[in-house]
Design an enzyme around this catalytic site. Structure first.
Site, mmCIF file in Angstrom:
data_model
loop_
_atom_site.group_PDB
_atom_site.id
_atom_site.type_symbol
_atom_site.label_atom_id
_atom_site.label_comp_id
_atom_site.label_asym_id
_atom_site.label_seq_id
_atom_site.Cartn_x
_atom_site.Cartn_y
_atom_site.Cartn_z
ATOM 1 N N GLY A 23 0.420 -1.421 -0.222
ATOM 2 C CA GLY A 23 0.219 0.008 0.081
ATOM 3 C C GLY A 23 0.529 1.426 0.139
ATOM 4 O O GLY A 23 2.688 1.380 -0.356
ATOM 5 N N LYS A 90 -2.317 -4.839 7.328
ATOM 6 C CA LYS A 90 -2.977 -4.716 7.638
ATOM 7 C C LYS A 90 -2.697 -4.997 9.084
ATOM 8 O O LYS A 90 -3.340 -6.984 8.202
ATOM 9 C CB LYS A 90 -4.592 -4.197 7.370
ATOM 10 C CG LYS A 90 -5.196 -2.938 6.367
ATOM 11 C CD LYS A 90 -5.255 -1.962 7.131
ATOM 12 C CE LYS A 90 -5.501 -0.546 5.630
ATOM 13 N NZ LYS A 90 -5.667 0.628 6.208
ATOM 14 N N LYS A 194 3.418 5.787 19.703
ATOM 15 C CA LYS A 194 2.266 6.147 18.253
ATOM 16 C C LYS A 194 1.462 5.456 18.720
ATOM 17 O O LYS A 194 -0.064 5.974 17.853
ATOM 18 C CB LYS A 194 2.890 5.473 17.544
ATOM 19 C CG LYS A 194 2.695 5.214 16.024
ATOM 20 C CD LYS A 194 2.981 4.973 14.566
ATOM 21 C CE LYS A 194 2.432 4.595 13.167
ATOM 22 N NZ LYS A 194 2.966 4.478 12.287
ATOM 23 N N ASN A 198 -2.721 7.542 18.153
ATOM 24 C CA ASN A 198 -3.783 6.492 16.682
ATOM 25 C C ASN A 198 -4.762 6.758 17.629
ATOM 26 O O ASN A 198 -5.855 7.159 17.075
ATOM 27 C CB ASN A 198 -2.504 5.505 16.573
ATOM 28 C CG ASN A 198 -1.570 5.895 15.637
ATOM 29 O OD1 ASN A 198 -2.048 6.327 14.352
ATOM 30 N ND2 ASN A 198 -1.122 4.617 14.895
ATOM 31 N N ASN A 202 -7.619 8.703 15.685
ATOM 32 C CA ASN A 202 -8.121 7.514 14.222
ATOM 33 C C ASN A 202 -9.715 7.797 14.425
ATOM 34 O O ASN A 202 -10.293 7.324 13.422
ATOM 35 C CB ASN A 202 -7.156 6.200 13.875
ATOM 36 C CG ASN A 202 -5.803 6.262 13.220
ATOM 37 O OD1 ASN A 202 -5.277 7.464 13.697
ATOM 38 N ND2 ASN A 202 -5.582 5.142 12.788
ATOM 39 N N SER A 263 -7.004 10.249 9.311
ATOM 40 C CA SER A 263 -5.941 8.908 9.523
ATOM 41 C C SER A 263 -6.803 7.988 8.989
ATOM 42 O O SER A 263 -7.403 8.681 7.784
ATOM 43 C CB SER A 263 -6.781 8.515 10.868
ATOM 44 O OG SER A 263 -8.375 8.801 10.683
ATOM 45 N N SER A 264 -5.778 7.155 8.594
ATOM 46 C CA SER A 264 -5.611 5.787 8.093
ATOM 47 C C SER A 264 -7.371 4.895 8.417
ATOM 48 O O SER A 264 -8.357 4.566 7.527
ATOM 49 C CB SER A 264 -4.849 5.015 8.226
ATOM 50 O OG SER A 264 -4.766 4.313 9.677
ATOM 51 N N GLU A 276 -8.389 -1.195 11.334
ATOM 52 C CA GLU A 276 -7.803 -1.117 12.047
ATOM 53 C C GLU A 276 -8.257 -1.202 13.818
ATOM 54 O O GLU A 276 -7.394 -1.285 14.533
ATOM 55 C CB GLU A 276 -6.249 -1.320 12.207
ATOM 56 C CG GLU A 276 -5.668 -1.123 10.646
ATOM 57 C CD GLU A 276 -4.037 -1.494 10.224
ATOM 58 O OE1 GLU A 276 -2.995 -1.973 10.202
ATOM 59 O OE2 GLU A 276 -4.161 0.395 10.566
#
Length: 325
Positions: A23, A90, A194, A198, A202, A263-264, A276
């Site tokens: 990705g 993922k 991290k 998140n 996120n 955010s992802s 996730e």
């Protein structure tokens, strides 16, 4: 043969690198490494692989817009003979992808888990066994796929990796390719730091479909963020994890440095993809339960994101939003 006894490539030799789950993150770093002369193979979805096979990977940054020739495959068997596997799937697919790779990995291959979450290296190691070295990596980069065969970079691009037989050589070779790599024995603390960021942003970015800048302008959001962070830090303390630096300050400062960043998890929900969340806020929930630390806000965010895919439509997806990875 265990991982520590395998032959290492010469420091002057190009590395053979496979990107499992190609990705935005894997493509960006893979492109830099391929430009530097390393043999890179991207392993990803058919449309992406076909585009790379036909035209190379398009790398777009603030300073560059070029096509980078490299190999690409849809098959996990393409990890065969790799010195380094950049493991970028993922977190929800960690065990499955590791099992797919396992029969094809050479003894001594280094698998770098470059994913969100804090326990992917342990999960991969449990599948692969002692013949393959597994090292966790913390990734700091803002990048996104702008289409099949096209990766767009927005900022940063550093790695912190755990020690292994190949880690120092990887740091040297990646550094020559323009990738700053620090080898640190305290990757667990950095992964947790991290994770806290998140967990703070996120889910909120995903549920509101807002980037960080506008998100924190809404009344009460920063108070919620502070409370989520407090829960995460309480779990980390109970788990014996020492986090580097001033994590609350890093959380508060993120929107100013990445105001337009989604955010992802926001992108996953907008595109109808599995998120996730169970490996972000959900991980904090599980550790909180195990350690007797209450985490009601993290649990609430986990549940709301789980419920959200039935409500968020793909038409709401932001146009090529950069991911915080």
């Amino acid at each position: 043969m265990d991982a520590s006894s395998a032959r290492l490539p010469s420091p002057s030799e190009p590395l053979r690198i496979a990107v499992m789950g190609a990705g935005a993150v894997g493509c960006y770093f893979g492109a830099l490494l391929a430009r530097a002369g390393h043999q890179v193979t991207l392993i990803g979805r058919p449309a992406h692989v076909q585009a790379v096979q036909q035209h190379g990977l398009r790398l777009e940054t603030a300073a560059l817009d070029i096509q980078v020739p490299m190999q690409a495959s849809t098959e996990a068997s393409a990890v065969r003979d790799a010195d380094v596997v950049m493991f970028c799937v993922k977190s929800t697919a960690t065990e499955e992808a590791a099992r797919e790779m396992q029969p094809h990995l050479a003894p001594g291959t280094l698998v770098l888990t470059m994913q969100n979450g804090v326990d992917n290296d342990e999960r991969v190691r449990a599948v692969l066994g002692p013949s393959v070295a597994v090292a966790a990596a913390v990734v700091y980069v803002a990048t996104a796929m702008a289409g099949p065969g096209h990766v767009r970079h927005f900022g940063r691009g550093e790695l912190v990796i755990a020690p292994s037989a190949l880690s120092e050589q990887v740091a040297l070779q990646f550094g020559k390719a323009g990738i700053a790599v620090q080898v640190s024995p305290d990757v667990r603390g950095a992964l947790w730091a991290k994770l806290v960021i998140n967990c703070a942003y996120n889910a909120l970015s995903a549920l509101c479909q807002l980037p960080y800048g506008p998100l924190v302008q809404s009344p009460g959001v920063t108070d919620v963020v502070d409370d989520v962070v407090a829960e995460c830090l309480a779990v980390a303390r109970a788990d014996g994890v020492a986090l580097p630096g001033d994590v609350p300050a890093a959380v508060r400062g993120l929107p100013a440095t990445m105001p337009g960043q989604f955010s992802s998890t926001a992108q996953d929900l907008a595109l109808g993809k599995p998120s996730e969340i169970d490996h972000l806020n959900g991980y904090v929930v599980r550790r909180g339960e195990a350690l007797g630390v209450p985490v009601p806000l993290n649990r609430t965010l986990q549940v709301l994101v789980r419920l959200a895919p039935s409500r968020v439509q793909a038409s709401q997806a932001p146009l090529n939003p950069p991911q915080n990875s």
